[in-house]
Design an enzyme around this catalytic site. Sequence first.
Site, PDB file in Angstrom:
ATOM      1  N   ASP A   1       0.861  -1.169   0.000  1.00 52.44           N
ATOM      2  CA  ASP A   1       0.000   0.000   0.000  1.00 52.44           C
ATOM      3  C   ASP A   1       0.904   1.228   0.000  1.00 52.44           C
ATOM      4  O   ASP A   1       2.097   1.133   0.258  1.00 52.44           O
ATOM      5  CB  ASP A   1      -0.901  -0.036   1.243  1.00 52.44           C
TER       6      ASP A   1
ATOM      7  N   ASP B   1      -7.802  -7.762   0.417  1.00 52.54           N
ATOM      8  CA  ASP B   1      -6.873  -7.928   1.525  1.00 52.54           C
ATOM      9  C   ASP B   1      -7.599  -7.509   2.797  1.00 52.54           C
ATOM     10  O   ASP B   1      -8.424  -6.583   2.758  1.00 52.54           O
ATOM     11  CB  ASP B   1      -5.635  -7.041   1.338  1.00 52.54           C
TER      12      ASP B   1
HETATM   13  N1  LIG Z   1     -10.294   0.331   3.673  1.00 49.02           N
HETATM   14  C1  LIG Z   1      -9.107   0.760   3.133  1.00 49.02           C
HETATM   15  C2  LIG Z   1      -7.930   0.098   3.484  1.00 49.02           C
HETATM   16  C3  LIG Z   1      -6.730   0.514   2.969  1.00 49.02           C
HETATM   17  C4  LIG Z   1      -5.479  -0.198   3.398  1.00 49.02           C
HETATM   18  S1  LIG Z   1      -5.293  -1.692   2.422  1.00 49.02           S
HETATM   19  C5  LIG Z   1      -3.935  -2.371   3.258  1.00 49.02           C
HETATM   20  N2  LIG Z   1      -2.746  -1.804   3.352  1.00 49.02           N
HETATM   21  C6  LIG Z   1      -1.958  -2.689   4.001  1.00 49.02           C
HETATM   22  C7  LIG Z   1      -2.709  -3.758   4.328  1.00 49.02           C
HETATM   23  N3  LIG Z   1      -3.931  -3.541   3.841  1.00 49.02           N
HETATM   24  C8  LIG Z   1      -6.667   1.601   2.052  1.00 49.02           C
HETATM   25  N4  LIG Z   1      -5.464   1.987   1.528  1.00 49.02           N
HETATM   26  C9  LIG Z   1      -5.445   3.036   0.685  1.00 49.02           C
HETATM   27  N5  LIG Z   1      -4.253   3.421   0.160  1.00 49.02           N
HETATM   28  N6  LIG Z   1      -6.560   3.720   0.325  1.00 49.02           N
HETATM   29  C10 LIG Z   1      -7.776   3.387   0.813  1.00 49.02           C
HETATM   30  O1  LIG Z   1      -8.779   4.047   0.458  1.00 49.02           O
HETATM   31  C11 LIG Z   1      -7.875   2.274   1.707  1.00 49.02           C
HETATM   32  C12 LIG Z   1      -9.100   1.840   2.243  1.00 49.02           C
END
Ligand SMILES: Nc1cc(CSc2ncc[nH]2)c2nc(N)[nH]c(=O)c2c1
Length: 379
Positions: free
Chosen positions: A98, A273
């Site tokens: 991410d 995920d």
């Molecule tokens: N619900 C949710 C979860 C994640 C983390 S996903 C993740 N990163 C590491 C583990 N899992 C999100 N990440 C980003 N960049 N943008 C989002 O809108 C967003 C929304």
Amino acid sequence: MTVHTPADTFSFALSATDGAARTGFVSTPRGVIRTPAFMPVGTVATVKGLYFDQVKAAGADIVLANTYHLMLRPGAERVAKLGGLHKFMRWDGPILTDSGGFQVMSLSSLRKMSENGVTFRSHVDGAIHEMSPERSVEIQGLLGADIQMQLDECVRLPCTEEEAARAMRLSLRWAERSKRAFEAQPKGRALFGIVQGGAVPALRVESARELAGMDFPGYSIGGLAVGEPQEVMLAMIETVEPHLPTAKPRYLMGVGTPDDLLESVARGIDMFDCVMPTRSGRHALAFTRFGRINLKNARHAEDPRPLDEESDCPALRDYSRAYLHHLVRCQEMLGSMLISWANIHYYQQLMAGARKAIAEGRYGDYVAQVKDGWARGDL
Ligand SMILES: Nc1cc(CSc2ncc[nH]2)c2nc(N)[nH]c(=O)c2c1
């Protein structure tokens, strides 16, 4: 079916559809990801409580790691100096990272969002960090991630339409900057755009169409699983899906429960995920074919049965509920390890069954059969 691709390419191939549900393969230089896919979360370079050979044996083709956590500790440059994340954590399959903005907003104190990026104080040592789209992509490149995310701003729901519009349009500008910065990276890696727009259909459509116009190799749907009801999440997927290219993978970020996965696959999602299986494992909650089983509950104290005697996962098949309950009561680490292992395996077999059902044109029946098992409960 084995899918062979040249070593330095990223590609996606659909092999069957059943309504809006799809099954296919994401091919990367580090291996193939069978979709629909559940990607276990390895936030600080470990899927908490499991060895990576267990993660692989459970059926996972790809794992996640977190830019935010790893840039703070041990540091992206240090991971690069040690040979990159695959070598560091001894996982030779694909890794998705991410971009870090989401974790900044949920984990760090003192943060300032500007056009250039986000400035924040580390939750580890209080140091101040700048994260721009360019720096986020650079960090993901230093880690060696096969699938990377643009830097985006995810608003918490509920929020005003103006707030959702501002964050979505900032994320579009950051999508362009992330894409430009990504061009410096080795071939075979992919950068995904992230659709934002809160719970406002018109903003969701604007975001999806603008990102589709930038021709990313894959698309994430962000800004969901942030506390909204499931029906709002599913409605936003239905709003966005028609505006995303069918020939590119769709990744729903941070989702979800087994029910969320089945319902989202039915609406055209390919990748997921969530920390749910491992976090629940640390809280004594097991996901099984019979629904959820809370192993803290005293009713398990003398139950000699395993969680699921028909499973091919040792954690589900070989340990009595009485033993798991005992470990949980004693707060023994093996309790968290076994239940996390069971949950990761359950999520993987749920997706394996979905892939097979879609290929055979019976996904609706598959969902009904799985939900019937949950409803019948733990006899
Ligand atoms: N619900 C949710 C979860 C994640 C983390 S996903 C993740 N990163 C590491 C583990 N899992 C999100 N990440 C980003 N960049 N943008 C989002 O809108 C967003 C929304």
